[in-house]
Every structure is written in structure tokens, then in C-alpha cells.
Enzyme design. Structure first.
Site, PDB file in Angstrom:
ATOM      1  N   ASP A 101       0.865  -1.182   0.000  1.00  0.00           N
ATOM      2  CA  ASP A 101       0.000   0.000   0.000  1.00  0.00           C
ATOM      3  C   ASP A 101       0.905   1.237   0.000  1.00  0.00           C
ATOM      4  OD1 ASP A 101      -2.967   1.000   0.392  1.00  0.00           O
ATOM      5  OD2 ASP A 101      -1.832   2.011   1.971  1.00  0.00           O
ATOM      6  N   HIS A 298      -7.006  -6.409  -1.121  1.00  0.00           N
ATOM      7  CA  HIS A 298      -5.965  -5.413  -0.921  1.00  0.00           C
ATOM      8  C   HIS A 298      -4.921  -5.833   0.105  1.00  0.00           C
ATOM      9  CE1 HIS A 298      -4.147  -1.483  -0.972  1.00  0.00           C
ATOM     10  NE2 HIS A 298      -4.317  -1.342   0.326  1.00  0.00           N
TER      11      HIS A 298
END
Length: 319
Positions: A101, A298
Site C-alpha cells: 500500500d 488489498h
């Protein structure tokens, strides 16, 4: 697994560390994203330590037990990459970097700003794209002038803080919402301008296997204690990053690099109609391939630790 403190100037950085004190292999340093902690790398710390590697995970400034300055300017890429460089020095002066991320852009840029300190780099969830003379936030301000975009929503200090701090289920909603299970159960839909981040997001009917209650509690305890200003300030520092883009402007990644992503990660289609994962190595001069993990969203290294660890280990052993 232990913690060590590293000072970068007056900024105290807290680092989880595991593995033998002396190893023939280069140390590994892991960088987490939003809204996470060094704890997000727990599966990788255990796996690589058992394999004989010295491996560390940083609580990025603003998070966990690291310092949390209030000023937005403290969260520019120049500042964050200097933190990484200081930790690399504490680990011996040269390291392999893993980033997820926001941690991915941080490790990508560290490899450019401090090339002598970075032996190789793995980005998770966010492929490398060089900074250009066009500001990312300005593009988003144009594209989303009539619609909601979370990074623009985060720009006004205090607004997102109030929303997240006012919802005790904020973290479980965020983690579930863009996980593989969450994306299948409730795909993301566009929201109107003026909406809020958590609108339409739900607490999972039951916590997924990859996020048991005791693990979720680690995150919730820390965010209740620390608040959200530091983590959100990273988004607010992007305009300053654009001003300071000179050292990284249009640069490629020179070190050996790899990319790992979850097949259901919404970042994959961050630009509507474009699969950003398909060109993950486009700006890496020594790209060793991409691994896209079916079923994962994610939080790929937490949702699919076995597959993620296998891909990372293959990358490291082939260096």
C-alpha cells in the site's frame, strides 16, 4: 520477535525485528500502508526468520510506537524515505525492501533516493509509477470534481479523523470492505461528491479467517490510543511531494524488483478501465515478474500469507 528504536534526527522510529543477529543474507525491511502497523507483516517476519533471514518491519512515522508529528510537512516522501534510510543503517547499511500500500511508494522512492542502501525491492498492491510534472492530486481534483474520491476527502484536516474516530467499527469496515471476501460480497460503487468514506461500508457478518478478533484488536487498540491524524497526513503531503519531485522525477527503478497483488484488489483498477497490475514492471529496469494471487484483495500479505511468502522468498533467493 523484539522491538528496537531507531532515531532519525529527532524522530523516534519503532521497529519489529526477528531472525538471527548474524546472517549471511542481507536483512529485509518491511513497510506497511494505511491504516496498518508493522504488525501487518507478522506472517512474513515469522516465515523469513525461520528461514534464517534477519527481517524487520517499521511502524511508519505517524503509526504505532513511532513518533507522530502533527505537521503535514513531516509526512512527505523525502521525510519518510529518510526514515527508511536510517533504519537500513541500523540494520547494517544495505537491505532488501518490501512495501505494501503506501509502503510500496515509500520503498520504491527509497530505492531511487538512496540507491546504495537498497539491494532489491518488492512492492505489494501498488505498482511503481514515476512522478511526473503533473500532480496526482490535481488530476484527481479534475477527474472527481463532481464525485467522491477518498484522497480528496482526506485533505481537510479533522474531517476524516472525526469520521473514523467516531465509528468503533471503522477498521473492521475498511479491512473487510477491500479484502477479497468483501469485494465479492459488496463490490465498490461510485459515491457522490460530499459523501463520507465509510458510507455504505459494513462490519463483516463474521471476521474472516485471516483477521481473527485478537489480531483486529491489536489494530483497534493502537488507533484508539493514537488517533488518525498522522496516517491521514501522508495523503495531505502529496502536494508538497510534487513540489519536491526533482530527485525522483521520471526515474526508473534500477534494482531488481518484483510486484505482488491480490486479484481482487481495487487498486488494480484505480484508473477505471485500466488494469494497473498488467504493466507493473513497465518502469523497472530489472523486473523479476509479478505474482497476482487469486481470491485475495488489498491486504494480500495478510489474506494470503502462504502465497505471498512463497513469491517473496523466490524473489529473494534468486537475487
Amino acid at each position: 520477535m523484539n522491538r528496537m528504536e531507531v532515531l532519525n534526527g529527532n524522530t523516534k522510529l519503532s521497529v519489529l525485528i526477528d531472525g538471527p543477529d548474524a546472517s549471511e543474507s542481507l536483512p529485509i525491511l518491511c513497510l506497511h500502508g494505511w491504516p496498518e502497523l508493522a504488525f501487518s507483516w507478522r506472517h512474513q517476519l515469522v516465515h523469513f526468520a525461520k528461514a534464517g533471514y534477519r527481517i524487520a518491519a517499521l511502524d511508519v512515522r505517524g503509526y504505532g510506537d513511532s513518533d507522530r508529528p502533527d505537521e503535514i510537512a513531516a509526512y512527505t516522501m523525502a521525510e519518510l524515505t529518510s526514515d527508511v534510510a536510517a533504519v537500513i543503517d541500523a540494520l547494517g547499511g544495505r537491505a532488501i525492501l518490501f512495501g505494501h500500500d503506501w509502503g510500496a511508494p515509500i520503498v520504491w522512492q527509497t530505492s531511487i533516493r538512496y540507491p546504495e542502501k537498497v539491494a532489491a525491492v518488492a512492492g505489494l498492491s501498488v505498482p511503481y509509477r514515476p512522478m511526473t510534472d503533473t500532480s496526482f492530486l490535481d488530476i484527481m481534483r479534475h477527474v472527481h470534481k463532481d464525485s467522491f474520491f477518498y484522497q480528496l476527502y482526506f485533505q481537510e484536516p479533522g474531517v476524516a479523523e472525526a469520521e473514523f474516530e467516531g465509528d468503533p467499527d471503522a477498521l473492521s469496515k475498511i479491512y473487510w470492505g477491500i479484502s477479497g471476501e468483501g469485494m465479492l460480497a459488496q463490490p465498490m460503487r461510485p459515491k457522490p461528491k460530499g459523501d463520507r468514506f465509510l458510507t455504505g461500508m459494513v462490519r463483516p457478518p463474521q471476521l474472516p479467517d485471516w483477521l481473527p478478533a485478537e489480531d483486529l484488536s491489536v489494530y483497534e487498540t493502537v488507533f484508539r490510543r493514537n488517533g488518525w491524524r498522522g496516517p491521514l497526513n501522508r495523503y495531505r503531503a502529496q502536494d508538497q511531494d510534487h513540489v519536491e519531485r526533482g530527485p525522483v522525477l521520471n526515474k526508473h527503478i534500477a534494482q531488481p524488483a518484483t510486484f505482488i497483488g491480490g486479484a481482487l484488489d481495487p487498486v488494480r483498477h484505480f484508473v477505471p478501465g485500466v488494469d494497473t497490475f498488467a504493466t507493473a514492471g513497465a518502469f523497472c529496469d530489472d523486473f523479476r515478474g509479478a505474482t497476482i494471487i487469486d481470491g485475495a484483495g488489498h491486504w494480500v500479505q495478510q489474506e494470503a500469507p502462504t502465497s505471498t511468502n512463497a513469491a517473496l522468498m523466490s524473489f529473494v533467493r534468486d537475487l
